[in-house]
Design a protein around this motif. Structure first.
Motif, short mmCIF file in Angstrom:
data_model
loop_
_atom_site.label_atom_id
_atom_site.label_comp_id
_atom_site.label_asym_id
_atom_site.label_seq_id
_atom_site.Cartn_x
_atom_site.Cartn_y
_atom_site.Cartn_z
N MET A 1 -42.80 -47.04 91.45
CA MET A 1 -42.09 -47.48 90.25
C MET A 1 -41.94 -46.30 89.29
N THR A 2 -40.72 -46.13 88.77
CA THR A 2 -40.48 -45.02 87.86
C THR A 2 -41.15 -45.27 86.51
N LEU A 3 -41.27 -44.17 85.74
CA LEU A 3 -41.91 -44.28 84.43
C LEU A 3 -41.12 -45.20 83.52
N LYS A 4 -39.78 -45.13 83.60
CA LYS A 4 -38.94 -45.98 82.74
C LYS A 4 -39.19 -47.45 83.02
N ARG A 5 -39.20 -47.82 84.31
CA ARG A 5 -39.42 -49.23 84.65
C ARG A 5 -40.83 -49.67 84.30
N LEU A 181 -35.35 -40.88 77.73
CA LEU A 181 -35.88 -39.97 78.76
C LEU A 181 -34.78 -39.30 79.57
N ARG A 182 -33.51 -39.46 79.15
CA ARG A 182 -32.42 -38.82 79.90
C ARG A 182 -32.60 -37.30 79.98
N PRO A 183 -33.07 -36.62 78.92
CA PRO A 183 -33.31 -35.17 79.05
C PRO A 183 -34.30 -34.84 80.18
N LEU A 184 -35.27 -35.73 80.43
CA LEU A 184 -36.21 -35.46 81.52
C LEU A 184 -35.51 -35.56 82.88
N ASP A 185 -34.56 -36.49 83.01
CA ASP A 185 -33.78 -36.57 84.26
C ASP A 185 -32.98 -35.29 84.47
N THR A 193 -32.75 -27.52 91.61
CA THR A 193 -31.74 -26.58 92.08
C THR A 193 -32.18 -25.13 91.96
N ILE A 194 -33.35 -24.90 91.35
CA ILE A 194 -33.82 -23.53 91.17
C ILE A 194 -34.31 -22.98 92.50
N SER A 195 -33.77 -21.83 92.89
CA SER A 195 -34.22 -21.14 94.09
C SER A 195 -34.62 -19.72 93.71
N ILE A 196 -34.96 -18.97 94.71
CA ILE A 196 -35.42 -17.61 94.44
C ILE A 196 -34.31 -16.74 93.86
N ASN A 197 -33.05 -17.13 94.11
CA ASN A 197 -31.93 -16.38 93.56
C ASN A 197 -31.43 -16.95 92.24
N LYS A 198 -32.09 -17.99 91.73
CA LYS A 198 -31.67 -18.61 90.47
C LYS A 198 -32.82 -18.67 89.47
N LEU A 199 -33.61 -17.61 89.45
CA LEU A 199 -34.74 -17.59 88.53
C LEU A 199 -34.30 -17.39 87.09
N ASN A 200 -33.03 -17.05 86.87
CA ASN A 200 -32.53 -16.91 85.50
C ASN A 200 -32.01 -18.23 84.94
N THR A 201 -32.24 -19.32 85.67
CA THR A 201 -31.81 -20.64 85.19
C THR A 201 -32.56 -21.02 83.91
N LYS A 202 -31.83 -21.52 82.92
CA LYS A 202 -32.45 -21.92 81.66
C LYS A 202 -32.09 -23.37 81.34
N LEU A 203 -33.03 -24.04 80.72
CA LEU A 203 -32.78 -25.40 80.25
C LEU A 203 -32.17 -25.36 78.86
N GLU A 204 -31.43 -26.41 78.52
CA GLU A 204 -30.80 -26.47 77.20
C GLU A 204 -31.85 -26.71 76.13
N GLU A 205 -31.77 -25.95 75.06
CA GLU A 205 -32.71 -26.10 73.94
C GLU A 205 -31.95 -26.53 72.69
N ASN A 206 -32.67 -27.16 71.76
CA ASN A 206 -32.07 -27.51 70.47
C ASN A 206 -33.11 -27.30 69.38
N SER A 207 -32.76 -27.69 68.17
CA SER A 207 -33.65 -27.41 67.03
C SER A 207 -34.66 -28.53 66.77
N SER A 208 -34.61 -29.60 67.53
CA SER A 208 -35.53 -30.71 67.28
C SER A 208 -36.94 -30.34 67.72
N ASP A 210 -39.06 -32.56 69.16
CA ASP A 210 -39.62 -33.57 70.07
C ASP A 210 -40.25 -32.90 71.28
N GLU A 211 -41.09 -33.67 71.99
CA GLU A 211 -41.88 -33.12 73.08
C GLU A 211 -41.01 -32.58 74.21
N ILE A 212 -39.88 -33.24 74.48
CA ILE A 212 -39.02 -32.80 75.58
C ILE A 212 -38.41 -31.44 75.27
#
Length: 452
Positions: A1-5, A181-185, A193-208, A210-212
């Motif tokens: 069961m997922t965390l949301k459910r 929890l959509r940001p967690l998804d 999708t991160i592989s050894i050739n995609k180590l420069n992948t970055k997640l989106e950040e904002n000014s809030s 919150d824990e996420i």
């Protein structure tokens, strides 16, 4: 069961418990109020009838029955019984409703003054009445039809609200939790999708705050440190390999010159030959490490074009023959209608088959390999490479494509332990698969290319 459910179910359970307890308290409270209210009405009616019978001399039993039947305060299915001090029935209303009574009940009424009980749908109320120093006992029974209907209607409303509210709370909680929890998804999708050739992948950040968002910032910082460390490691491997390549080439050339001279003793000749084999092994290892560093480089951008697999296989076989002259290959095309073309880089695919041929030569019993090409129903070009040899243990089979892995039974055979790793890495770039299994006392490597 997922965390949301799980969260939605837990909130629904908590709401169900709180609302269920509240609904039970409301129902019990209203039931008690209805009973008390109806008892008051029964008592008032019983006292009125008794007073008319005992205190108003002009009214006899027949007149009182007529009054009871036609009063505006008549209760539903009402029955009134009045007994004297000898427990003799002196008055009974003319209704058809029957009231169960006995001497013990009347004695209980005298002792408690007020007695309440239920008989089916009827409420029964007993009152002790003292008039001119004589004891009288009144039993009155009636059905609180309107009160019971209201109570039943209240129960239906509570049940409907309970089930509808629980379902609504579950759906709303799931919706809001899913939205929160959509940001967690998104986080999970990016990570996968991160592989050894995609180590420069970055997640989106904002000014809030919150824990996420804090988790995204921490993850980006972690990826930056990993990328820096990985680049430093690759640069060290590449630079070290380049620096080692030149002196190793000189050593190889000098040893070849020495081996071509005839003035060596047999023992010296064997030593020189052994040294040349070791130097060749070191040279292969350096070249393999350089190739892996080049493939894993973030600057590596492959340029594919259509190539015929059979031409690559024969070219690789001819190159292998230069080092292993007694190596034999049986080649067979099962699907003759196939074009045998794949999207790839000729030089890299040649390295793949050279490594697999060299692996087959070194670890086979008869220095022979069978190559079968077949176009599958799933629109793939399948190439099977089969050679005899001793079976690996299960742990070695699972790690066969790991770098520097050597079979426990083949430690005396020269090799870098990088050949299969390089072949797997090159085929990954071509979106082709490479698998291994031991079948019919033979090693079977299967390559599957998407057909161009």
């Amino acid at each position: 069961m997922t965390l949301k459910r799980r969260i939605a179910v837990n909130v629904s359970i908590a709401f169900s418990i709180l609302y269920g307890v509240s609904a039970v308290l409301i129902y019990l409270s209203y039931s008690s109020f209805r009973r008390q209210e109806f008892m008051n009405r029964l008592e008032e009616k019983a006292l009125t009838t008794t007073k008319l019978l005992l205190e108003v001399k002009e009214i006899d039993n027949q007149i009182l029955k007529v009054i009871d039947r036609n009063t505006i305060n008549k209760l539903y299915n009402e029955k009134t019984l009045i007994f004297n001090h000898n427990f003799k029935l002196i008055y009974s209303s003319i209704d058809d409703t029957s009231v169960k009574w006995n001497i013990d009940l009347l004695k209980k009424i005298k002792k408690s003054k007020r007695v309440y009980s239920r008989d089916g749908e009827n409420d029964i109320f007993g009152i002790f009445y003292d008039y001119e120093k004589e004891d009288y006992y009144v039993l009155i029974a009636a059905e609180d039809k309107y009160g019971n209907n209201k109570l039943e209607h209240l129960l239906q409303i509570l049940l409907v609200v309970f089930f509808a509210g629980t379902t609504l709370v579950w759906l709303m909680t799931y919706y809001f939790i899913k939205k929160l929890l959509r940001p967690l998804d998104d986080f999970q999708k990016v990570i996968t999708t991160i592989s050894i050739n995609k180590l420069n992948t970055k997640l989106e950040e904002n000014s809030s705050a919150d824990e996420i968002n804090l988790l995204s910032i921490a993850f980006n910082q972690l990826m930056s440190r990993i990328e820096t460390s990985y680049i430093a490691q690759k640069e060290f491997t590449s630079n070290a390999s380049h620096e080692l390549r030149t002196p190793v080439s000189r050593l190889t050339l000098q040893l070849d010159n020495l081996l071509n001279q005839d003035n060596h003793s047999e023992v010296t000749f064997d030593y020189l030959k052994s040294m040349r084999n070791d130097i060749n092994q070191i040279s292969d290892l350096i070249n393999s490490m350089l190739l892996l560093a080049q493939i894993n480089s973030s600057n590596f951008t492959p340029k594919f074009k259509k190539e015929r697999v059979d031409e690559i296989i024969f070219s690789s076989y001819e190159k292998t023959l230069k080092s292993f002259t007694d190596f034999n290959m049986n080649f067979e095309i099962i699907s003759e209608e196939s074009s045998l073309e794949v999207n790839g880089i000729y030089g890299l695919l040649e390295i793949v088959f050279c490594n697999l041929f060299k692996n087959a030569y070194l670890y086979s019993n008869d220095k022979k390999i069978n190559v079968l090409i077949e176009e599958t129903k799933s629109n793939e070009l399948e190439i099977r490479l089969i050679n005899s040899g001793e079976k690996l243990n299960s742990d070695e089979e699972n790690k066969i494509f790991k770098p520097f892995l050597r079979g426990s039974n083949n430690q005396k055979i020269a090799g870098s332990g990088l050949g299969l790793r390089i072949a797997k890495r090159v085929l990954d770039i071509h979106k082709a698969s490479l698998s291994y299994e031991y079948k019919n006392n033979s090693h079977l490597f299967t390559i599957k290319f998407p057909i161009a």
